[in-house]
Design a protein around this motif. Structure first.
Motif, PDB file in Angstrom:
ATOM      1  N   VAL A  31     -28.016 -15.425  25.415  1.00 16.12           N
ATOM      2  CA  VAL A  31     -28.111 -16.189  24.213  1.00 16.12           C
ATOM      3  C   VAL A  31     -26.480 -16.895  23.714  1.00 16.12           C
ATOM      4  O   VAL A  31     -26.336 -17.825  23.650  1.00 16.12           O
ATOM      5  N   VAL A  32     -25.767 -15.696  23.940  1.00 21.62           N
ATOM      6  CA  VAL A  32     -24.254 -15.987  23.963  1.00 21.62           C
ATOM      7  C   VAL A  32     -23.861 -16.987  24.969  1.00 21.62           C
ATOM      8  O   VAL A  32     -23.238 -18.172  24.364  1.00 21.62           O
ATOM      9  N   LYS A  33     -23.943 -16.736  26.170  1.00 21.56           N
ATOM     10  CA  LYS A  33     -23.673 -17.809  27.040  1.00 21.56           C
ATOM     11  C   LYS A  33     -24.241 -19.273  27.055  1.00 21.56           C
ATOM     12  O   LYS A  33     -23.572 -20.273  26.849  1.00 21.56           O
ATOM     13  N   LYS A  34     -25.531 -19.183  26.497  1.00 20.24           N
ATOM     14  CA  LYS A  34     -26.267 -20.834  26.435  1.00 20.24           C
ATOM     15  C   LYS A  34     -25.555 -21.317  25.155  1.00 20.24           C
ATOM     16  O   LYS A  34     -25.203 -22.526  25.219  1.00 20.24           O
ATOM     17  N   LEU A  35     -25.338 -20.655  24.019  1.00 19.93           N
ATOM     18  CA  LEU A  35     -24.634 -21.242  22.956  1.00 19.93           C
ATOM     19  C   LEU A  35     -23.378 -21.712  23.088  1.00 19.93           C
ATOM     20  O   LEU A  35     -22.925 -22.713  22.505  1.00 19.93           O
ATOM     21  N   GLU A  36     -22.594 -20.896  23.675  1.00 17.87           N
ATOM     22  CA  GLU A  36     -21.132 -21.178  24.119  1.00 17.87           C
ATOM     23  C   GLU A  36     -21.061 -22.359  24.920  1.00 17.87           C
ATOM     24  O   GLU A  36     -20.257 -23.297  24.405  1.00 17.87           O
ATOM     25  N   ARG A  37     -22.050 -22.556  25.813  1.00 17.66           N
ATOM     26  CA  ARG A  37     -22.023 -23.829  26.519  1.00 17.66           C
ATOM     27  C   ARG A  37     -22.508 -24.931  26.008  1.00 17.66           C
ATOM     28  O   ARG A  37     -21.788 -26.288  25.809  1.00 17.66           O
ATOM     29  N   MET A  38     -23.471 -24.785  25.081  1.00 12.79           N
ATOM     30  CA  MET A  38     -23.862 -26.071  24.088  1.00 12.79           C
ATOM     31  C   MET A  38     -22.592 -26.363  23.184  1.00 12.79           C
ATOM     32  O   MET A  38     -22.456 -27.342  23.016  1.00 12.79           O
ATOM     33  N   TRP A  39     -22.083 -25.305  22.629  1.00 10.10           N
ATOM     34  CA  TRP A  39     -21.065 -25.430  21.672  1.00 10.10           C
ATOM     35  C   TRP A  39     -19.787 -26.334  22.105  1.00 10.10           C
ATOM     36  O   TRP A  39     -19.352 -27.247  21.580  1.00 10.10           O
ATOM     37  N   GLN A  40     -19.348 -25.806  23.285  1.00  8.63           N
ATOM     38  CA  GLN A  40     -18.265 -26.542  24.096  1.00  8.63           C
ATOM     39  C   GLN A  40     -18.568 -27.995  24.484  1.00  8.63           C
ATOM     40  O   GLN A  40     -18.011 -28.974  24.412  1.00  8.63           O
ATOM     41  N   PRO A  52     -31.819 -28.569  15.407  1.00 10.42           N
ATOM     42  CA  PRO A  52     -30.507 -28.811  15.645  1.00 10.42           C
ATOM     43  C   PRO A  52     -29.839 -27.665  14.631  1.00 10.42           C
ATOM     44  O   PRO A  52     -30.097 -27.503  13.548  1.00 10.42           O
ATOM     45  N   CYS A  53     -28.672 -27.138  15.252  1.00 16.50           N
ATOM     46  CA  CYS A  53     -28.217 -26.283  14.527  1.00 16.50           C
ATOM     47  C   CYS A  53     -26.505 -26.546  14.435  1.00 16.50           C
ATOM     48  O   CYS A  53     -26.024 -27.383  15.230  1.00 16.50           O
ATOM     49  N   ILE A  54     -25.774 -25.752  13.611  1.00 18.00           N
ATOM     50  CA  ILE A  54     -24.143 -26.109  13.652  1.00 18.00           C
ATOM     51  C   ILE A  54     -23.725 -24.784  13.926  1.00 18.00           C
ATOM     52  O   ILE A  54     -23.863 -23.778  13.104  1.00 18.00           O
ATOM     53  N   LEU A  55     -22.627 -24.845  14.608  1.00 17.21           N
ATOM     54  CA  LEU A  55     -21.924 -23.616  15.014  1.00 17.21           C
ATOM     55  C   LEU A  55     -20.470 -24.088  14.733  1.00 17.21           C
ATOM     56  O   LEU A  55     -19.950 -25.041  15.477  1.00 17.21           O
ATOM     57  N   GLU A  56     -19.688 -23.525  13.643  1.00 12.37           N
ATOM     58  CA  GLU A  56     -18.578 -23.949  13.520  1.00 12.37           C
ATOM     59  C   GLU A  56     -17.589 -22.822  13.630  1.00 12.37           C
ATOM     60  O   GLU A  56     -17.789 -21.483  13.158  1.00 12.37           O
TER      61      GLU A  56
END
Length: 118
Positions: A31-40, A52-56
């Protein structure tokens, strides 16, 4: 005779391998890897289970990374974390957000596992 059949059936059920999905601790790294990739790639916008989510992530005055994670169309839960490491803070919000979401039964380990493989 019925007693032997019952004991045999119970023994088979207890010894049979249990079929279940991955537990939360097994899912966290993916999960961490996937969210990091999407965030970048998405400049803070990510998708979780079709929402849709927001990671700030912001650097505070003490040079610590402050992060929040929200998915307004999924729930009112907010994940929060602080870390000196930019990517370590993402792991912190994953733990915080998903712990709350699983506790409230907003998401399940099975749904998250499916999301990871889709």
């Amino acid at each position: 005779m019925q007693g032997r059949v019952l004991i045999g059936l119970v023994t088979v059920l207890l010894l049979a391998p249990q079929c279940h999905g991955k537990d939360w601790d097994e899912l966290v790294p993916d999960v961490v890897k996937k969210l990091e990739r999407m965030w970048q790639q998405g400049k803070g916008e990510v998708n979780l289970l079709g929402h849709p989510c927001i990671l700030e992530v912001h650097l505070d005055d003490h040079k610590r990374h402050q992060a929040t994670f929200t998915c307004p169309t999924l729930s009112d839960i907010q994940g929060r974390a602080t870390s000196r490491n930019k990517f370590g803070v993402i792991q912190g919000i994953v733990h915080d957000y998903f712990k709350k979401a699983i506790k409230k039964e907003v998401i399940t380990e099975v749904k998250v596992d499916h999301w990871l493989t889709s």
